[in-house]
Design a protein around this motif. Structure first.
Motif, PDB file in Angstrom:
ATOM      1  N   THR A  30       4.795  25.281   4.035  1.00 35.47           N
ATOM      2  CA  THR A  30       6.009  24.596   4.437  1.00 35.47           C
ATOM      3  C   THR A  30       6.620  25.309   5.620  1.00 35.47           C
ATOM      4  OG1 THR A  30       7.355  25.886   2.890  1.00 35.47           O
ATOM      5  CG2 THR A  30       6.518  23.756   2.124  1.00 35.47           C
ATOM      6  N   ASP A  31       7.403  24.561   6.423  1.00 37.81           N
ATOM      7  CA  ASP A  31       8.092  25.201   7.536  1.00 37.81           C
ATOM      8  C   ASP A  31       9.424  25.759   7.066  1.00 37.81           C
ATOM      9  OD1 ASP A  31       9.931  23.129   7.363  1.00 37.81           O
ATOM     10  OD2 ASP A  31       9.257  22.113   9.189  1.00 37.81           O
ATOM     11  N   GLU A  32      10.276  26.161   8.028  1.00 35.52           N
ATOM     12  CA  GLU A  32      11.522  26.829   7.650  1.00 35.52           C
ATOM     13  C   GLU A  32      12.489  25.903   6.920  1.00 35.52           C
ATOM     14  OE1 GLU A  32      11.939  25.234  11.838  1.00 35.52           O
ATOM     15  OE2 GLU A  32      10.436  26.297  10.658  1.00 35.52           O
ATOM     16  N   ASN A  33      12.257  24.594   6.955  1.00 34.58           N
ATOM     17  CA  ASN A  33      13.106  23.657   6.241  1.00 34.58           C
ATOM     18  C   ASN A  33      12.443  23.112   4.982  1.00 34.58           C
ATOM     19  OD1 ASN A  33      15.293  23.659   8.159  1.00 34.58           O
ATOM     20  ND2 ASN A  33      13.942  22.526   9.535  1.00 34.58           N
ATOM     21  N   SER A  34      11.356  23.759   4.544  1.00 35.78           N
ATOM     22  CA  SER A  34      10.587  23.347   3.372  1.00 35.78           C
ATOM     23  C   SER A  34       9.902  21.998   3.566  1.00 35.78           C
ATOM     24  CB  SER A  34      11.470  23.305   2.118  1.00 35.78           C
ATOM     25  OG  SER A  34      12.001  24.565   1.844  1.00 35.78           O
ATOM     26  N   VAL A  35       9.794  21.548   4.819  1.00 40.50           N
ATOM     27  CA  VAL A  35       9.019  20.352   5.114  1.00 40.50           C
ATOM     28  C   VAL A  35       7.564  20.774   5.173  1.00 40.50           C
ATOM     29  CG1 VAL A  35       8.579  18.528   6.789  1.00 40.50           C
ATOM     30  CG2 VAL A  35      10.926  19.324   6.410  1.00 40.50           C
ATOM     31  N   GLU A  36       6.734  20.046   4.474  1.00 39.05           N
ATOM     32  CA  GLU A  36       5.342  20.453   4.385  1.00 39.05           C
ATOM     33  C   GLU A  36       4.637  20.336   5.726  1.00 39.05           C
ATOM     34  OE1 GLU A  36       1.252  19.312   1.935  1.00 39.05           O
ATOM     35  OE2 GLU A  36       3.126  18.283   1.500  1.00 39.05           O
ATOM     36  N   SER A  37       3.942  21.393   6.110  1.00 41.22           N
ATOM     37  CA  SER A  37       3.070  21.370   7.273  1.00 41.22           C
ATOM     38  C   SER A  37       1.677  21.039   6.757  1.00 41.22           C
ATOM     39  CB  SER A  37       3.080  22.730   7.976  1.00 41.22           C
ATOM     40  OG  SER A  37       2.168  22.736   9.045  1.00 41.22           O
ATOM     41  N   ILE A  38       1.177  19.859   7.090  1.00 37.22           N
ATOM     42  CA  ILE A  38      -0.024  19.345   6.457  1.00 37.22           C
ATOM     43  C   ILE A  38      -1.274  19.741   7.233  1.00 37.22           C
ATOM     44  CG2 ILE A  38      -1.207  17.257   5.671  1.00 37.22           C
ATOM     45  CD1 ILE A  38       1.555  15.957   5.418  1.00 37.22           C
ATOM     46  N   GLU A  39      -2.109  20.518   6.586  1.00 35.95           N
ATOM     47  CA  GLU A  39      -3.347  20.979   7.199  1.00 35.95           C
ATOM     48  C   GLU A  39      -4.265  19.796   7.482  1.00 35.95           C
ATOM     49  OE1 GLU A  39      -6.944  24.195   6.308  1.00 35.95           O
ATOM     50  OE2 GLU A  39      -5.432  23.757   4.783  1.00 35.95           O
ATOM     51  N   GLY A  40      -4.858  19.774   8.680  1.00 34.31           N
ATOM     52  CA  GLY A  40      -5.785  18.712   9.041  1.00 34.31           C
ATOM     53  C   GLY A  40      -5.138  17.553   9.771  1.00 34.31           C
ATOM     54  N   MET A  41      -3.802  17.520   9.842  1.00 33.89           N
ATOM     55  CA  MET A  41      -3.097  16.447  10.522  1.00 33.89           C
ATOM     56  C   MET A  41      -3.023  16.755  12.017  1.00 33.89           C
ATOM     57  SD  MET A  41      -1.601  13.599   9.340  1.00 33.89           S
ATOM     58  CE  MET A  41      -0.991  13.996   7.707  1.00 33.89           C
ATOM     59  N   THR A  42      -3.366  15.777  12.873  1.00 30.00           N
ATOM     60  CA  THR A  42      -3.328  15.978  14.316  1.00 30.00           C
ATOM     61  C   THR A  42      -2.503  14.885  14.979  1.00 30.00           C
ATOM     62  OG1 THR A  42      -5.303  14.643  14.755  1.00 30.00           O
ATOM     63  CG2 THR A  42      -5.643  16.990  14.251  1.00 30.00           C
ATOM     64  N   TYR A  43      -2.015  15.159  16.195  1.00 35.92           N
ATOM     65  CA  TYR A  43      -1.269  14.146  16.946  1.00 35.92           C
ATOM     66  C   TYR A  43      -2.179  12.984  17.331  1.00 35.92           C
ATOM     67  CZ  TYR A  43       2.736  17.287  17.383  1.00 35.92           C
ATOM     68  OH  TYR A  43       3.814  18.088  17.113  1.00 35.92           O
ATOM     69  N   GLU A  44      -3.451  13.295  17.607  1.00 32.57           N
ATOM     70  CA  GLU A  44      -4.386  12.242  18.020  1.00 32.57           C
ATOM     71  C   GLU A  44      -4.628  11.232  16.903  1.00 32.57           C
ATOM     72  OE1 GLU A  44      -4.863  15.747  20.533  1.00 32.57           O
ATOM     73  OE2 GLU A  44      -4.908  15.477  18.365  1.00 32.57           O
ATOM     74  N   PHE A  45      -4.674  11.735  15.657  1.00 25.07           N
ATOM     75  CA  PHE A  45      -4.901  10.853  14.513  1.00 25.07           C
ATOM     76  C   PHE A  45      -4.230  11.483  13.296  1.00 25.07           C
ATOM     77  CE2 PHE A  45      -7.876   8.935  11.212  1.00 25.07           C
ATOM     78  CZ  PHE A  45      -7.270   7.684  11.281  1.00 25.07           C
ATOM     79  N   PRO A  46      -2.962  11.136  13.053  1.00 23.83           N
ATOM     80  CA  PRO A  46      -2.196  11.780  11.972  1.00 23.83           C
ATOM     81  C   PRO A  46      -2.538  11.247  10.584  1.00 23.83           C
ATOM     82  CG  PRO A  46      -0.802  10.235  13.149  1.00 23.83           C
ATOM     83  CD  PRO A  46      -2.118  10.253  13.871  1.00 23.83           C
ATOM     84  N   TYR A  47      -3.752  11.524  10.189  1.00 24.25           N
ATOM     85  CA  TYR A  47      -4.239  11.191   8.843  1.00 24.25           C
ATOM     86  C   TYR A  47      -5.135  12.328   8.379  1.00 24.25           C
ATOM     87  CZ  TYR A  47      -7.699   9.677   5.439  1.00 24.25           C
ATOM     88  OH  TYR A  47      -8.539   9.634   4.346  1.00 24.25           O
ATOM     89  N   THR A  48      -5.104  12.623   7.096  1.00 23.74           N
ATOM     90  CA  THR A  48      -6.055  13.575   6.530  1.00 23.74           C
ATOM     91  C   THR A  48      -6.191  13.301   5.036  1.00 23.74           C
ATOM     92  OG1 THR A  48      -6.666  15.924   6.404  1.00 23.74           O
ATOM     93  CG2 THR A  48      -4.368  15.375   5.940  1.00 23.74           C
ATOM     94  N   MET A  49      -7.276  13.774   4.463  1.00 24.24           N
ATOM     95  CA  MET A  49      -7.462  13.691   3.022  1.00 24.24           C
ATOM     96  C   MET A  49      -7.576  15.093   2.455  1.00 24.24           C
ATOM     97  SD  MET A  49     -10.548  12.302   0.612  1.00 24.24           S
ATOM     98  CE  MET A  49     -11.020  13.899  -0.040  1.00 24.24           C
TER      99      MET A  49
END
Length: 298
Positions: A7-26
């Motif tokens: 999580t970042d400093e606001n407890s918002v999850e930083s999702i591994e594998g997510m990219t700006y080019e294609f914001p999807y991951t499994m």
């Protein structure tokens, strides 16, 4: 991809594998020996209970999802996940994506007509999908297909098309379940206050934190801070902090070669002796025994 929870400093999850080019991951999440801490993120989730049963708790209620069922998590919904009581295991395939994958761009017809009616409906937190009609069966089939594509090698066009089909199924399922209404202003206030408290605890968990520190940060008396926290999370801030530190310690024991002494300081426990005492009290095993279990796993 097995998920590393950050999580970042606001407890918002930083999702591994997510990219700006294609914001999807499994992610394949194994919660058999791991609790997903309280968190939230802009991305939505289409999740499939691959094995065992999962308990999801939000500020408003708890949900249990059994093997073979799926569920939708709306944007920015505060939640925590764990193995359901009595279950032997809890493994899910989580498909996470930013709504822009489907909307294309701001104020598109896809956003205004198809996405916003769900994303902006605060009464829709978690929606469980069981194999009970043609639309639900199709939704579950799509999730299994998405997992297969990920395992074979990512194909962005096929994934986006499948997510679009799944979203159309979701709209029908929501209509059939009559998901209506809005979160009350008092619940919204309670949720926002809870987010602020979690953000502070998650950011400073590796340091010494007192009730006075937390209360000052939120702008409440220590008594009101404790009461407010317990009304949402059913435990005191100190109890929550200890459990959160333990989950971070488990992650480090599983995924790093850091010494037990290093981990005890990195997670705010201080001495390795105190860390070992609390770890055994909560897990019935020593940190060394816990680490060895994963080192010996095939």
């Amino acid at each position: 991809m097995k998920q590393t929870f950050i999580t970042d400093e606001n407890s918002v999850e930083s999702i591994e594998g997510m990219t700006y080019e294609f914001p999807y991951t499994m992610h394949e999440r194994d919660m058999t020996d791991f609790i997903v801490p309280w968190h939230w993120h802009e991305e939505v989730e289409f999740d499939y209970a691959y094995q065992g049963s999962i308990e999801i708790q939000t500020v408003q209620k708890s949900y249990t999802i059994h093997q073979g069922e799926a569920y939708f998590i709306n944007t920015n919904v505060m939640n925590t996940k764990r193995k359901a009581a009595g279950a032997a295991s809890a493994i899910e395939h989580a498909h996470l994506f930013h709504p822009i994958v489907l909307s294309g761009h701001y104020k598109s017809i896809f956003e205004t007509r198809y996405l916003n009616p769900v994303l902006k409906n605060q009464s829709i937190e978690i929606l469980i999908i069981r194999e009970q009609d043609k639309v639900s069966k199709d939704f579950l089939r799509i999730l299994r297909k998405l997992t297969q594509i990920q395992q074979e090698g990512s194909d962005a066009f096929r994934i986006r098309n499948l997510l679009s089909d799944a979203w159309l199924d979701l709209l029908t399922i929501i209509e059939n379940q009559k998901q209506t209404g809005e979160m009350t202003s008092s619940k919204m206030y309670l949720q926002n206050r809870a987010r602020s408290m979690l953000s502070y605890l998650h950011t400073h968990y590796d340091q010494k934190i007192t009730m006075e520190d937390l209360a000052y940060e939120i702008g409440l008396s220590t008594k009101e801070c404790s009461r407010s926290f317990k009304s949402v999370f059913q435990k005191t801030p100190q109890e929550y902090l200890t459990e959160y530190r333990l989950e971070q310690a488990k992650r480090l024991l599983r995924d790093t070669d850091s010494s037990i002494t290093e981990i005890s300081y990195e997670t705010g426990f201080g001495s390795s002796a105190y860390f070992g005492k609390i770890f055994r009290q909560y897990t019935s095993q020593t940190p060394k025994e816990y680490r060895k279990k994963f080192q010996d796993a095939p």
